[in-house]
Scaffold this motif. Structure first.
Motif, PDB file in Angstrom:
ATOM      1  N   ILE A   1       0.200   8.861  -2.917  1.00 33.90           N
ATOM      2  CA  ILE A   1      -0.915   9.594  -3.515  1.00 33.90           C
ATOM      3  C   ILE A   1      -1.619  10.436  -2.445  1.00 33.90           C
ATOM      4  N   GLY A   2      -1.726   9.870  -1.252  1.00 32.90           N
ATOM      5  CA  GLY A   2      -2.345  10.613  -0.151  1.00 32.90           C
ATOM      6  C   GLY A   2      -1.589  11.893   0.165  1.00 32.90           C
TER       7      GLY A   2
ATOM      8  N   LEU B   1      -2.497  14.411  -2.517  1.00 32.73           N
ATOM      9  CA  LEU B   1      -3.846  14.967  -2.327  1.00 32.73           C
ATOM     10  C   LEU B   1      -3.846  15.982  -1.191  1.00 32.73           C
TER      11      LEU B   1
ATOM     12  N   PHE C   1       0.804  -1.215   0.000  1.00 34.35           N
ATOM     13  CA  PHE C   1       0.000   0.000   0.000  1.00 34.35           C
ATOM     14  C   PHE C   1       0.837   1.265   0.000  1.00 34.35           C
TER      15      PHE C   1
ATOM     16  N   LEU D   1      -4.529   7.314  -8.243  1.00 29.05           N
ATOM     17  CA  LEU D   1      -5.100   6.421  -7.230  1.00 29.05           C
ATOM     18  C   LEU D   1      -5.973   5.345  -7.875  1.00 29.05           C
TER      19      LEU D   1
ATOM     20  N   PHE E   1      -0.474   4.133  -2.087  1.00 30.11           N
ATOM     21  CA  PHE E   1      -1.603   4.862  -1.496  1.00 30.11           C
ATOM     22  C   PHE E   1      -1.110   6.038  -0.665  1.00 30.11           C
ATOM     23  N   ASP E   2      -0.036   5.779   0.087  1.00 24.73           N
ATOM     24  CA  ASP E   2       0.473   6.836   0.969  1.00 24.73           C
ATOM     25  C   ASP E   2       1.085   7.982   0.164  1.00 24.73           C
TER      26      ASP E   2
END
Lengths: 151, 127
Positions: free
Chosen positions: A15-16, A19, A9, A134, A12-13
């Motif tokens: 991309i987080g 964002l 994951f 994402l 995800f971090d």
């Protein structure tokens, strides 16, 4: 041995962080627009336009760790600092204004509404790009997981 | 279930991460199949309680992966609840947690299906 699933994951971090950075940038633009009508004079400065400076976050937890050159790869982004626009304040001769100095000059904030408009569009597109990344990243993981059941 | 139980998974345990061996490469695989072969005909399998199956590396990593999936789901419910309660939870954080949790859960289901499938195949094997 690292925790299972943690490496999966990492995207995800990253991309987080993108964002979140775009959200913070949008907040700064919103603050600029909200304070656009701020006035002052030579004794008391009006609102100065703010902008953000981004910095990469170097992360050793990436799945690319150990690959030649990958240690210079950014593992995400963060807002390093918020800086003020040092450009001059527009001045108006308006002796009736309560903010006018003894000579009648009123300073207004150096926020340029058109600059903010362009920034806002860029932020929106960057945010969309992060969301698209994402979608793709998640789709890849999900397709791989589904493939386990088929193989 | 008297007389036959699946052998323990200890022979799958490599150093650290369980290593899947490809059958037909480098002689007879000393894995599950090898252990099955070595069982005398009509012998009772290890009952599980006395074997080290419960503490095998494979079992441990499976257990830890399950714990991780549960932790991700707990994280999502915690964040959703906090958001509903008006606490400062970042929306994208919740979204990413949901994505992580969904993928992890689906992966868990697939692994579970594989395990059930493997057990099913073994239980129907003619000894």
């Amino acid at each position: 041995m690292t925790e299972p699933l943690s490496g999966m994951f990492h995207g995800f971090d990253i991309i987080g962080s993108g964002l979140k950075a775009e959200q913070q940038r949008a907040e700064v633009v919103a603050a600029n627009l909200a304070n656009i009508a701020s006035t002052g004079n030579k004794h008391h400065e009006p609102y100065r336009r703010k902008s953000v400076v981004f910095a990469e976050v170097l992360d050793q937890a990436s799945s690319l760790h150990g690959i030649d050159g990958a240690d210079q790869l950014a593992g995400g982004v963060r807002v390093a600092k918020v800086v003020e626009d040092r450009s001059q304040f527009p001045k108006f001769m308006e002796p009736g204004n309560p903010q006018a100095d003894e000579d009648g000059w009123v300073w207004t904030s150096n926020v340029d509404v058109f600059k903010e408009l362009v920034d806002m569009s860029a932020i929106e597109r960057s945010h969309e790009a992060n969301l698209a990344a994402l979608r793709v990243y998640r789709g890849m993981l999900q397709a791989t997981v589904t493939n386990i059941g088929r193989s | 279930m008297s007389g036959f139980e699946l052998p323990g998974l200890r022979s799958w345990a490599g150093p650290g991460v369980p290593q899947m061996r490809v059958l037909g490469q480098g002689g007879p695989a000393p894995g599950l199949v090898g252990e099955l072969r070595s069982l005398p005909a009509g012998a009772e399998g290890p009952s599980g309680a006395d074997g080290p199956a419960a503490t095998s590396a494979f079992g441990q990593s499976l257990d830890s992966a399950l714990g991780q999936v549960a932790a991700l789901q707990h994280d999502v419910s915690h964040k959703a609840e906090a958001l509903a309660m008006g606490e400062p939870v970042e929306l994208q954080d919740l979204m990413l947690s949901m994505g992580k949790s969904e993928v992890a859960f689906n992966l868990m289901i697939e692994v579970r299906n594989k395990l059930v499938d493997a057990w099913d195949k073994l239980s129907r094997a003619v000894v």
